[in-house]
Design a protein around this motif. Structure first.
Motif, PDB file in Angstrom:
ATOM      1  N   ASN A 195      12.808  74.374 -16.442  1.00  0.00           N
ATOM      2  CA  ASN A 195      13.836  74.257 -17.482  1.00  0.00           C
ATOM      3  C   ASN A 195      15.088  73.545 -16.983  1.00  0.00           C
ATOM      4  O   ASN A 195      15.798  72.927 -17.761  1.00  0.00           O
ATOM      5  N   ASP A 196      15.334  73.640 -15.676  1.00  0.00           N
ATOM      6  CA  ASP A 196      16.484  72.956 -15.081  1.00  0.00           C
ATOM      7  C   ASP A 196      16.184  71.503 -14.735  1.00  0.00           C
ATOM      8  O   ASP A 196      17.032  70.806 -14.199  1.00  0.00           O
ATOM      9  N   GLY A 197      14.957  71.047 -15.016  1.00  0.00           N
ATOM     10  CA  GLY A 197      14.630  69.633 -14.835  1.00  0.00           C
ATOM     11  C   GLY A 197      13.663  69.313 -13.715  1.00  0.00           C
ATOM     12  O   GLY A 197      13.356  68.145 -13.493  1.00  0.00           O
ATOM     13  N   ALA A 198      13.175  70.298 -12.990  1.00  0.00           N
ATOM     14  CA  ALA A 198      12.200  70.019 -11.931  1.00  0.00           C
ATOM     15  C   ALA A 198      10.905  69.504 -12.562  1.00  0.00           C
ATOM     16  O   ALA A 198      10.369  70.130 -13.470  1.00  0.00           O
ATOM     17  N   LYS A 199      10.445  68.350 -12.111  1.00  0.00           N
ATOM     18  CA  LYS A 199       9.222  67.753 -12.646  1.00  0.00           C
ATOM     19  C   LYS A 199       8.132  67.629 -11.594  1.00  0.00           C
ATOM     20  O   LYS A 199       6.997  67.318 -11.905  1.00  0.00           O
ATOM     21  N   LYS A 200       8.501  67.834 -10.305  1.00  0.00           N
ATOM     22  CA  LYS A 200       7.535  67.737  -9.214  1.00  0.00           C
ATOM     23  C   LYS A 200       7.623  68.990  -8.359  1.00  0.00           C
ATOM     24  O   LYS A 200       8.710  69.442  -8.003  1.00  0.00           O
ATOM     25  N   PHE A 201       6.461  69.540  -8.036  1.00  0.00           N
ATOM     26  CA  PHE A 201       6.373  70.709  -7.177  1.00  0.00           C
ATOM     27  C   PHE A 201       5.432  70.375  -6.030  1.00  0.00           C
ATOM     28  O   PHE A 201       4.412  69.723  -6.237  1.00  0.00           O
ATOM     29  N   TYR A 202       5.770  70.825  -4.832  1.00  0.00           N
ATOM     30  CA  TYR A 202       4.965  70.560  -3.646  1.00  0.00           C
ATOM     31  C   TYR A 202       4.625  71.865  -2.947  1.00  0.00           C
ATOM     32  O   TYR A 202       5.491  72.711  -2.762  1.00  0.00           O
ATOM     33  N   GLU A 203       3.370  72.004  -2.564  1.00  0.00           N
ATOM     34  CA  GLU A 203       2.949  73.139  -1.758  1.00  0.00           C
ATOM     35  C   GLU A 203       2.645  72.607  -0.364  1.00  0.00           C
ATOM     36  O   GLU A 203       1.833  71.695  -0.203  1.00  0.00           O
ATOM     37  N   ILE A 204       3.282  73.175   0.630  1.00  0.00           N
ATOM     38  CA  ILE A 204       3.076  72.743   2.006  1.00  0.00           C
ATOM     39  C   ILE A 204       2.381  73.864   2.755  1.00  0.00           C
ATOM     40  O   ILE A 204       2.883  74.987   2.821  1.00  0.00           O
ATOM     41  N   GLY A 205       1.212  73.557   3.293  1.00  0.00           N
ATOM     42  CA  GLY A 205       0.408  74.537   4.009  1.00  0.00           C
ATOM     43  C   GLY A 205      -1.003  74.542   3.453  1.00  0.00           C
ATOM     44  O   GLY A 205      -1.285  73.928   2.428  1.00  0.00           O
ATOM     45  N   PRO A 206      -1.906  75.218   4.138  1.00  0.00           N
ATOM     46  CA  PRO A 206      -3.304  75.210   3.709  1.00  0.00           C
ATOM     47  C   PRO A 206      -3.497  75.952   2.382  1.00  0.00           C
ATOM     48  O   PRO A 206      -2.789  76.909   2.082  1.00  0.00           O
ATOM     49  N   GLY A 207      -4.449  75.480   1.626  1.00  0.00           N
ATOM     50  CA  GLY A 207      -4.785  76.138   0.365  1.00  0.00           C
ATOM     51  C   GLY A 207      -4.043  75.562  -0.823  1.00  0.00           C
ATOM     52  O   GLY A 207      -3.191  74.694  -0.691  1.00  0.00           O
ATOM     53  N   LYS A 208      -4.417  76.066  -2.003  1.00  0.00           N
ATOM     54  CA  LYS A 208      -3.838  75.571  -3.252  1.00  0.00           C
ATOM     55  C   LYS A 208      -3.453  76.705  -4.182  1.00  0.00           C
ATOM     56  O   LYS A 208      -3.396  76.541  -5.392  1.00  0.00           O
ATOM     57  N   VAL A 209      -3.171  77.865  -3.628  1.00  0.00           N
ATOM     58  CA  VAL A 209      -2.878  79.034  -4.445  1.00  0.00           C
ATOM     59  C   VAL A 209      -1.628  78.818  -5.291  1.00  0.00           C
ATOM     60  O   VAL A 209      -1.629  79.052  -6.505  1.00  0.00           O
TER      61      VAL A 209
END
Length: 54
Positions: free
Chosen positions: A11-25
């Motif tokens: 809602n604050d405008g974040a359009k990209k999220f990144y997960e760093i580390g093994p897995g995709k949880v």
């Protein structure tokens, strides 16, 4: 609190999220909460270096 935090970021405008580390949880959880964002995951430091050019 996780869902509310993700919603607040979107809602604050974040359009990209990144997960760093093994897995995709976390990527899966974010997809369930907000659908109109870009989500990427990086398992190793080398993966990040490839996209950053370093």
């Amino acid at each position: 609190m996780w869902a509310q935090i993700v919603l607040n970021m979107a809602n604050d405008g974040a359009k990209k999220f990144y997960e760093i580390g093994p897995g995709k949880v976390l990527q899966g959880l974010i997809k369930r909460i907000v659908q109109d964002v870009e989500i990427s995951g990086f398992d190793k430091l080398e993966d990040i270096q490839k996209i950053s050019g370093n």
